[in-house]
Design a protein around this motif. Structure first.
Motif, PDB file in Angstrom:
ATOM      1  N   GLY A   1      42.855  32.391  34.383  1.00  0.00           N
ATOM      2  CA  GLY A   1      41.651  32.984  34.947  1.00  0.00           C
ATOM      3  C   GLY A   1      40.834  33.815  33.976  1.00  0.00           C
ATOM      4  N   GLN A   2      41.192  33.837  32.692  1.00  0.00           N
ATOM      5  CA  GLN A   2      40.459  34.623  31.702  1.00  0.00           C
ATOM      6  C   GLN A   2      39.273  33.820  31.177  1.00  0.00           C
ATOM      7  OE1 GLN A   2      41.108  37.782  30.761  1.00  0.00           O
ATOM      8  NE2 GLN A   2      42.850  37.908  32.150  1.00  0.00           N
ATOM      9  N   THR A   3      38.154  34.505  30.952  1.00  0.00           N
ATOM     10  CA  THR A   3      37.008  33.866  30.321  1.00  0.00           C
ATOM     11  C   THR A   3      37.353  33.634  28.859  1.00  0.00           C
ATOM     12  OG1 THR A   3      35.582  35.087  31.820  1.00  0.00           O
ATOM     13  CG2 THR A   3      34.533  34.043  29.934  1.00  0.00           C
ATOM     14  N   LEU A   4      37.090  32.430  28.370  1.00  0.00           N
ATOM     15  CA  LEU A   4      37.557  32.013  27.047  1.00  0.00           C
ATOM     16  C   LEU A   4      37.064  32.912  25.925  1.00  0.00           C
ATOM     17  CD1 LEU A   4      39.022  29.937  25.284  1.00  0.00           C
ATOM     18  CD2 LEU A   4      36.950  28.585  25.289  1.00  0.00           C
ATOM     19  N   GLY A   5      35.783  33.159  25.833  1.00  0.00           N
ATOM     20  CA  GLY A   5      35.231  33.932  24.730  1.00  0.00           C
ATOM     21  C   GLY A   5      35.657  35.381  24.748  1.00  0.00           C
ATOM     22  N   ARG A   6      35.685  35.997  25.924  1.00  0.00           N
ATOM     23  CA  ARG A   6      36.075  37.410  26.033  1.00  0.00           C
ATOM     24  C   ARG A   6      37.545  37.580  25.669  1.00  0.00           C
ATOM     25  NH1 ARG A   6      32.160  40.388  28.986  1.00  0.00           N
ATOM     26  NH2 ARG A   6      30.549  38.992  29.776  1.00  0.00           N
ATOM     27  N   MET A   7      38.379  36.645  26.131  1.00  0.00           N
ATOM     28  CA  MET A   7      39.794  36.709  25.786  1.00  0.00           C
ATOM     29  C   MET A   7      39.987  36.486  24.281  1.00  0.00           C
ATOM     30  SD  MET A   7      42.907  34.168  26.775  1.00  0.00           S
ATOM     31  CE  MET A   7      42.244  32.945  25.678  1.00  0.00           C
ATOM     32  N   ALA A   8      39.257  35.523  23.716  1.00  0.00           N
ATOM     33  CA  ALA A   8      39.425  35.189  22.304  1.00  0.00           C
ATOM     34  C   ALA A   8      39.006  36.341  21.393  1.00  0.00           C
ATOM     35  CB  ALA A   8      38.627  33.936  21.968  1.00  0.00           C
ATOM     36  N   SER A   9      37.969  37.076  21.770  1.00  0.00           N
ATOM     37  CA  SER A   9      37.549  38.189  20.920  1.00  0.00           C
ATOM     38  C   SER A   9      38.603  39.297  20.900  1.00  0.00           C
ATOM     39  CB  SER A   9      36.204  38.742  21.384  1.00  0.00           C
ATOM     40  OG  SER A   9      36.311  39.316  22.658  1.00  0.00           O
TER      41      SER A   9
ATOM     42  N   ALA B   1      35.513  20.483  27.116  1.00  0.00           N
ATOM     43  CA  ALA B   1      36.287  19.627  28.018  1.00  0.00           C
ATOM     44  C   ALA B   1      37.100  18.603  27.245  1.00  0.00           C
ATOM     45  CB  ALA B   1      35.352  18.929  29.006  1.00  0.00           C
ATOM     46  N   VAL B   2      36.515  18.040  26.182  1.00  0.00           N
ATOM     47  CA  VAL B   2      37.221  17.057  25.357  1.00  0.00           C
ATOM     48  C   VAL B   2      38.360  17.723  24.599  1.00  0.00           C
ATOM     49  CG1 VAL B   2      36.961  15.540  23.362  1.00  0.00           C
ATOM     50  CG2 VAL B   2      35.235  15.533  25.158  1.00  0.00           C
ATOM     51  N   LEU B   3      38.119  18.924  24.053  1.00  0.00           N
ATOM     52  CA  LEU B   3      39.164  19.634  23.322  1.00  0.00           C
ATOM     53  C   LEU B   3      40.315  20.023  24.242  1.00  0.00           C
ATOM     54  CD1 LEU B   3      37.134  21.940  20.927  1.00  0.00           C
ATOM     55  CD2 LEU B   3      38.481  19.941  20.332  1.00  0.00           C
ATOM     56  N   LEU B   4      39.996  20.427  25.471  1.00  0.00           N
ATOM     57  CA  LEU B   4      41.039  20.789  26.428  1.00  0.00           C
ATOM     58  C   LEU B   4      41.848  19.570  26.817  1.00  0.00           C
ATOM     59  CD1 LEU B   4      42.013  23.289  28.064  1.00  0.00           C
ATOM     60  CD2 LEU B   4      40.707  22.377  29.970  1.00  0.00           C
ATOM     61  N   GLU B   5      41.190  18.422  26.895  1.00  0.00           N
ATOM     62  CA  GLU B   5      41.876  17.178  27.225  1.00  0.00           C
ATOM     63  C   GLU B   5      42.869  16.789  26.128  1.00  0.00           C
ATOM     64  OE1 GLU B   5      40.123  12.856  27.465  1.00  0.00           O
ATOM     65  OE2 GLU B   5      39.326  14.092  29.094  1.00  0.00           O
ATOM     66  N   LYS B   6      42.481  17.013  24.859  1.00  0.00           N
ATOM     67  CA  LYS B   6      43.364  16.699  23.732  1.00  0.00           C
ATOM     68  C   LYS B   6      44.514  17.680  23.633  1.00  0.00           C
ATOM     69  CE  LYS B   6      39.988  14.421  20.797  1.00  0.00           C
ATOM     70  NZ  LYS B   6      39.283  14.438  19.516  1.00  0.00           N
ATOM     71  N   GLY B   7      44.305  18.890  24.107  1.00  0.00           N
ATOM     72  CA  GLY B   7      45.341  19.916  24.074  1.00  0.00           C
ATOM     73  C   GLY B   7      44.706  21.279  24.215  1.00  0.00           C
ATOM     74  N   ALA B   8      45.258  22.098  25.099  1.00  0.00           N
ATOM     75  CA  ALA B   8      44.670  23.410  25.346  1.00  0.00           C
ATOM     76  C   ALA B   8      44.762  24.301  24.110  1.00  0.00           C
ATOM     77  CB  ALA B   8      45.369  24.082  26.519  1.00  0.00           C
ATOM     78  N   ASP B   9      45.760  24.056  23.277  1.00  0.00           N
ATOM     79  CA  ASP B   9      45.899  24.879  22.073  1.00  0.00           C
ATOM     80  C   ASP B   9      44.753  24.632  21.101  1.00  0.00           C
ATOM     81  OD1 ASP B   9      46.890  22.290  21.710  1.00  0.00           O
ATOM     82  OD2 ASP B   9      48.136  22.903  20.019  1.00  0.00           O
ATOM     83  N   ARG B  10      44.192  23.424  21.070  1.00  0.00           N
ATOM     84  CA  ARG B  10      43.086  23.119  20.159  1.00  0.00           C
ATOM     85  C   ARG B  10      41.853  23.934  20.494  1.00  0.00           C
ATOM     86  NH1 ARG B  10      42.770  16.907  18.285  1.00  0.00           N
ATOM     87  NH2 ARG B  10      44.990  16.518  18.074  1.00  0.00           N
ATOM     88  N   LEU B  11      41.546  24.040  21.782  1.00  0.00           N
ATOM     89  CA  LEU B  11      40.359  24.771  22.205  1.00  0.00           C
ATOM     90  C   LEU B  11      40.482  26.252  21.864  1.00  0.00           C
ATOM     91  CD1 LEU B  11      37.644  24.869  23.701  1.00  0.00           C
ATOM     92  CD2 LEU B  11      38.928  25.139  25.822  1.00  0.00           C
ATOM     93  N   VAL B  12      41.601  26.860  22.205  1.00  0.00           N
ATOM     94  CA  VAL B  12      41.780  28.295  21.970  1.00  0.00           C
ATOM     95  C   VAL B  12      41.844  28.579  20.473  1.00  0.00           C
ATOM     96  CG1 VAL B  12      43.290  30.266  22.384  1.00  0.00           C
ATOM     97  CG2 VAL B  12      42.883  28.621  24.203  1.00  0.00           C
ATOM     98  N   HIS B  13      42.537  27.729  19.713  1.00  0.00           N
ATOM     99  CA  HIS B  13      42.612  27.909  18.257  1.00  0.00           C
ATOM    100  C   HIS B  13      41.217  27.873  17.633  1.00  0.00           C
ATOM    101  CE1 HIS B  13      46.559  28.235  16.376  1.00  0.00           C
ATOM    102  NE2 HIS B  13      47.046  27.619  17.442  1.00  0.00           N
ATOM    103  N   LYS B  14      40.396  26.924  18.062  1.00  0.00           N
ATOM    104  CA  LYS B  14      39.053  26.774  17.490  1.00  0.00           C
ATOM    105  C   LYS B  14      38.201  27.999  17.772  1.00  0.00           C
ATOM    106  CE  LYS B  14      35.425  23.509  16.752  1.00  0.00           C
ATOM    107  NZ  LYS B  14      35.464  23.580  15.310  1.00  0.00           N
ATOM    108  N   VAL B  15      38.291  28.521  18.991  1.00  0.00           N
ATOM    109  CA  VAL B  15      37.469  29.664  19.369  1.00  0.00           C
ATOM    110  C   VAL B  15      37.926  30.926  18.636  1.00  0.00           C
ATOM    111  CG1 VAL B  15      36.780  31.116  21.299  1.00  0.00           C
ATOM    112  CG2 VAL B  15      36.878  28.661  21.588  1.00  0.00           C
TER     113      VAL B  15
END
Length: 151
Positions: free
Chosen positions: A27-35, A95-109
């Motif tokens: 439930g965390q917003t991606l950008g706020r959590m990543a910062s 959406a494509v990055l999450l489909e390939k793996g959730a770790d890819r999206l979070v790592h990139k951000v």
């Protein structure tokens, strides 16, 4: 006033105190959590922060597949990368990055929020992202923290 009593502490590799922390991304917003994760990796929440030293914590993110993006950012936002060959610019949506793996999206951000040098590359190695609730770092006895309590 005795000016010698106020010394600036400069941490080094031997004196730094690294901890292991677990963050639940449900439930965390991606950008706020990543910062906030980038600040944890960098060590900015510690009083002994030194800009040129890896003094941050080791961060484990669980439930990375349950992050939230507001609006239509799942399909409208575009991340670009370049293969190095002519005409090799590739694009991907979250959406494509999450489909390939959730770790890819979070790592990139998170990677985009770290310094673009050798220190940033070393800091990114202290990030561990898992799609589910299980992780393999129980031996390090990580403590669970609430990411919303951080500034």
């Amino acid at each position: 006033m005795d000016t010698l009593s106020y010394k600036t502490i400069s941490a080094n590799k031997a004196t730094v105190q690294k901890e292991w922390v677990v963050i639940d991304a449900t439930g965390q917003t991606l950008g706020r959590m990543a910062s906030k994760v980038a600040k944890l990796l960098r060590g900015k929440y510690k009083p002994s922060f030194t800009p040129h030293v890896d003094c941050g914590d080791n961060v484990i993110i669980i439930n990375a597949d349950k992050v939230v993006l507001t609006g239509n950012k799942w399909n409208d936002r575009v991340y670009l990368r370049y293969t190095g060959y002519p005409g090799g610019q590739r694009e991907a949506t979250p959406a494509v990055l999450l489909e390939k793996g959730a770790d890819r999206l979070v790592h990139k951000v998170v990677k985009g929020m770290l310094p673009k040098n050798r220190l940033g590359a070393a800091l990114l190695k202290n990030l561990y992202v898992y799609a589910g609730t299980e992780h393999k770092h129980d031996a390090q006895q990580p403590k669970t923290i609430d990411i919303n309590a951080l500034k």
